[in-house]
Design a protein around this motif. Structure first.
Motif, PDB file in Angstrom:
ATOM      1  N   ARG A   1       6.563  -1.189 -11.647  1.00 14.25           N
ATOM      2  CA  ARG A   1       5.295  -1.300 -12.529  1.00 14.25           C
ATOM      3  C   ARG A   1       4.538  -0.225 -12.782  1.00 14.25           C
ATOM      4  O   ARG A   1       3.878   0.130 -13.782  1.00 14.25           O
ATOM      5  CB  ARG A   1       4.483  -2.551 -11.903  1.00 14.25           C
ATOM      6  N   TRP A   2       4.258   0.781 -11.954  1.00 13.17           N
ATOM      7  CA  TRP A   2       3.684   2.031 -11.896  1.00 13.17           C
ATOM      8  C   TRP A   2       4.555   3.165 -12.255  1.00 13.17           C
ATOM      9  O   TRP A   2       3.773   4.325 -12.478  1.00 13.17           O
ATOM     10  CB  TRP A   2       2.629   2.350 -10.701  1.00 13.17           C
TER      11      TRP A   2
ATOM     12  N   ASN B   1       0.831  -1.163  -0.173  1.00 10.43           N
ATOM     13  CA  ASN B   1      -0.187  -0.041   0.081  1.00 10.43           C
ATOM     14  C   ASN B   1       1.021   1.291   0.024  1.00 10.43           C
ATOM     15  O   ASN B   1       1.432   1.674   1.042  1.00 10.43           O
ATOM     16  CB  ASN B   1      -0.825  -0.013   1.231  1.00 10.43           C
ATOM     17  N   LEU B   2       1.048   1.827  -1.173  1.00 12.44           N
ATOM     18  CA  LEU B   2       1.913   3.186  -1.328  1.00 12.44           C
ATOM     19  C   LEU B   2       1.405   4.248  -0.536  1.00 12.44           C
ATOM     20  O   LEU B   2       2.177   4.968   0.039  1.00 12.44           O
ATOM     21  CB  LEU B   2       2.227   3.546  -2.703  1.00 12.44           C
ATOM     22  N   ARG B   3      -0.042   4.544  -0.437  1.00 12.76           N
ATOM     23  CA  ARG B   3      -0.604   5.468   0.292  1.00 12.76           C
ATOM     24  C   ARG B   3      -0.265   5.301   2.057  1.00 12.76           C
ATOM     25  O   ARG B   3       0.380   6.434   2.477  1.00 12.76           O
ATOM     26  CB  ARG B   3      -1.892   5.620   0.263  1.00 12.76           C
ATOM     27  N   LYS B   4      -0.477   4.222   2.413  1.00  9.15           N
ATOM     28  CA  LYS B   4       0.110   4.063   3.893  1.00  9.15           C
ATOM     29  C   LYS B   4       1.458   3.728   3.988  1.00  9.15           C
ATOM     30  O   LYS B   4       1.967   3.670   5.471  1.00  9.15           O
ATOM     31  CB  LYS B   4      -0.834   2.993   4.383  1.00  9.15           C
TER      32      LYS B   4
ATOM     33  N   HIS C   1       9.647  -5.725  -2.809  1.00  8.62           N
ATOM     34  CA  HIS C   1       8.058  -5.630  -3.174  1.00  8.62           C
ATOM     35  C   HIS C   1       7.730  -4.417  -3.893  1.00  8.62           C
ATOM     36  O   HIS C   1       7.029  -4.077  -4.508  1.00  8.62           O
ATOM     37  CB  HIS C   1       7.309  -6.377  -1.922  1.00  8.62           C
ATOM     38  N   VAL C   2       7.976  -3.182  -2.804  1.00  7.61           N
ATOM     39  CA  VAL C   2       7.486  -2.018  -3.130  1.00  7.61           C
ATOM     40  C   VAL C   2       8.344  -1.627  -4.392  1.00  7.61           C
ATOM     41  O   VAL C   2       7.781  -1.095  -5.014  1.00  7.61           O
ATOM     42  CB  VAL C   2       8.104  -1.255  -1.966  1.00  7.61           C
ATOM     43  N   GLN C   3       9.484  -1.791  -4.446  1.00  4.75           N
ATOM     44  CA  GLN C   3      10.354  -1.570  -5.704  1.00  4.75           C
ATOM     45  C   GLN C   3       9.692  -2.155  -6.852  1.00  4.75           C
ATOM     46  O   GLN C   3       9.866  -1.394  -8.128  1.00  4.75           O
ATOM     47  CB  GLN C   3      11.871  -1.817  -5.496  1.00  4.75           C
TER      48      GLN C   3
END
Length: 97
Positions: A39-40, A12-15, A32-34
């Motif tokens: 991807r986005w 969850n990028l926002r949190k 995982h975040v990377q």
């Protein structure tokens, strides 16, 4: 997001959270975040905690530090210091002797 081992991780990028917990613990985006950021087409560096940035780091050492006076100015401690070698060697190291 799926990890290499096939486990599923929710990012969850926002949190600023990932189920693996590494991001929350260390303050640096985990793999995982990377992957999600790639991807986005989002810069993962934007999600590093602020205390890793250069300005807070420099602010830490901005103050005035006065050196400690020499040992002859120190108070005598209310206890006796002694050296016992067996207290300093861990059992793992001692087993190799």
């Amino acid at each position: 997001m799926r990890g290499r081992n096939g486990n599923r991780y929710v990012v969850n990028l926002r949190k600023m959270e990932c189920d693996c917990g590494k991001w929350s613990e260390f303050g640096i985006p985990c793999s995982h975040v990377q992957s999600v950021c790639k991807r986005w087409d989002v810069e993962a560096a934007n999600y590093v905690k602020p205390y890793y940035e250069i300005h807070p780091y420099l602010a830490t050492y901005r103050g005035i530090y006065t050196p400690l006076p020499g040992e002859h100015y120190w108070d005598t401690p209310p206890f006796e210091l002694f050296h016992k070698e067996t207290l300093r060697v861990s059992r793992r190291v001692a087993s190799f002797r």
